[in-house]
Design an enzyme around this catalytic site. Structure first.
Site, mmCIF file in Angstrom:
data_model
loop_
_atom_site.group_PDB
_atom_site.id
_atom_site.type_symbol
_atom_site.label_atom_id
_atom_site.label_comp_id
_atom_site.label_asym_id
_atom_site.label_seq_id
_atom_site.Cartn_x
_atom_site.Cartn_y
_atom_site.Cartn_z
ATOM 1 N N ASP A 126 -36.227 69.469 -85.977
ATOM 2 C CA ASP A 126 -36.610 69.391 -84.044
ATOM 3 C C ASP A 126 -37.079 67.797 -83.607
ATOM 4 O OD1 ASP A 126 -35.411 71.146 -82.817
ATOM 5 O OD2 ASP A 126 -37.584 72.202 -81.542
ATOM 6 N N ASP B 255 -36.656 78.949 -82.553
ATOM 7 C CA ASP B 255 -37.964 78.917 -81.437
ATOM 8 C C ASP B 255 -38.515 79.898 -81.929
ATOM 9 O OD1 ASP B 255 -37.402 75.801 -81.745
ATOM 10 O OD2 ASP B 255 -36.671 76.567 -79.467
#
Length: 376
Positions: free
Chosen positions: A214, A260
């Site tokens: 990420d 997420d």
């Protein structure tokens, strides 16, 4: 005069294309809504995962679990897929891939939503109208017949499927952000319920790899942000920041990727199952990790608002979701038990169980030799 006209035209074009600036109240509503939408599937999905695990063990169904190698390779595979989409969007028109993606997620969204709504719809269907249906699909004839599909459903499931298909029709028609969120929440809830990590070590490996993934794709390149904005699919939760001004017709969105939500969610669900295995009548590790996720998400939004730049949410969520329950385990003296816990311990013990007969055979041979020596 020509320069003035040109400048005026450019200014009008900018005003027409730029998104309206969000008010402070609108941003607060948008980000608060995203936080709530992220928490709901994790909370309810975790408790549903406990029931699913019990049902799985009672039925004797062999689980499909992620190995440590699979967890380590997942960020690499995800990176290849993300980069492939980015290149596709750069070379070809995004309308082509979004057309295929729309049809694909229409089917998945309808099925995911049906799974959630079926129990509730069935409660409103009178028992006299409830009919059991059984769908069996086989291949071959006689003794060589192979069962490919065996599915049971009731009338309430059919009604739920029809209602969810109507929601899917709205999604196909205009891809409204409300329908996008309905499908996104359904995907997240089903993901947390069904995607199980067998051990905490595997979860830490997965989260650690995606932590690096990420950060790299958000900070080092524009790949993540470009794909997220171009990819028209319910793989993100969105909420308009200009909702006070434009209501349902808003177009200035704050967004949160489903990754997420689901990735930390399946780890938090694992900690809830660990709490259940301790049989202490409390859910200390679940609630500690759940609160850590909440504060990590709020901190992510604060940093994003302060720096006015997209943030990799896992940069803040991963340390929170791993560090807080880890610290609690150290304080409570449960660290060894936490690391040793497995949803399906028989999978970990398979190798040792298979080697036991060989060891027993060798011991029996040695005992026979020793008895023969004694007789001599």
């Amino acid at each position: 005069m020509a320069d003035f006209i040109n400048e005026t035209v450019q200014e009008v074009a900018r005003n027409a294309t730029e998104k309206p600036k969000a008010s402070t109240e609108g941003m607060l509503i948008a980000y608060s809504s995203l936080v709530i939408m992220a928490l709901l599937p994790i909370f309810f999905g975790a408790f549903r995962s406990v029931k699913f695990l019990k049902k799985q063990k009672d039925s004797g169904e062999k689980p499909e679990t992620m190995s440590n190698k699979d967890a380590a390779m997942f960020p690499v595979i995800a990176s290849c897929a993300l980069l492939g989409l980015y290149i596709f969007f750069k070379i070809f028109s995004k309308e082509y891939i979004n057309l295929l993606v729309t049809l694909y997620f229409f089917g998945l969204g309808v099925l995911a939503l049906t799974h959630i709504l079926s129990p509730f719809v069935s409660k409103f269907v009178p028992e006299s109208y409830q009919t059991q249906h059984h769908l069996v699909y086989t291949r071959g004839l006689g003794d060589e017949k192979e069962e490919l599909l065996n599915f049971s459903f009731v009338t309430g499931d059919v009604i739920a499927l029809g209602l969810c298909a109507l929601v899917g029709g709205v999604y196909l028609w205009n891809k409204h952000w409300v329908v996008n969120n309905i499908f996104g929440l359904a995907f997240a809830l089903n993901g947390v319920e069904f995607l199980h990590l067998n051990k905490v070590i595997i979860g830490c490996t997965l989260l650690g790899g995606l932590f690096v993934y990420d950060i790299f794709w958000v900070f080092a390149t524009d790949v993540m942000v470009t794909v997220a904005k171009s990819f028209e699919a319910p793989i993100k939760l969105v909420f308009p920041q200009d909702i006070l001004e434009n209501w349902l017709g808003s177009n200035n969105f704050a967004m949160l990727g489903l990754g997420d939500v689901v990735i930390p969610g399946i780890f938090i669900a694992l900690l809830l199952r660990f709490d259940e295995s301790l049989k202490r009548g409390q859910k200390l590790y679940f609630y500690s990790s759940f609160c850590a996720y909440f504060f990590g998400l709020v901190f992510t939004i604060f940093i994003m608002s302060y720096f006015k730049h997209a943030q990799p949410a896992l940069l803040y969520l991963v340390p929170a979701c791993i560090g807080v329950p880890g610290l609690v385990a150290v304080i409570k003296g449960d660290l060894k038990a936490l690391l040793a816990y497995a949803d399906h311990p028989e999978d970990e013990e398979g190798t040792s169980k298979e080697s036991t007969p060989e060891k027993t055979s060798e011991e029996s041979q040695n005992s026979v030799v020793q008895e023969a020596k004694k007789e001599k």
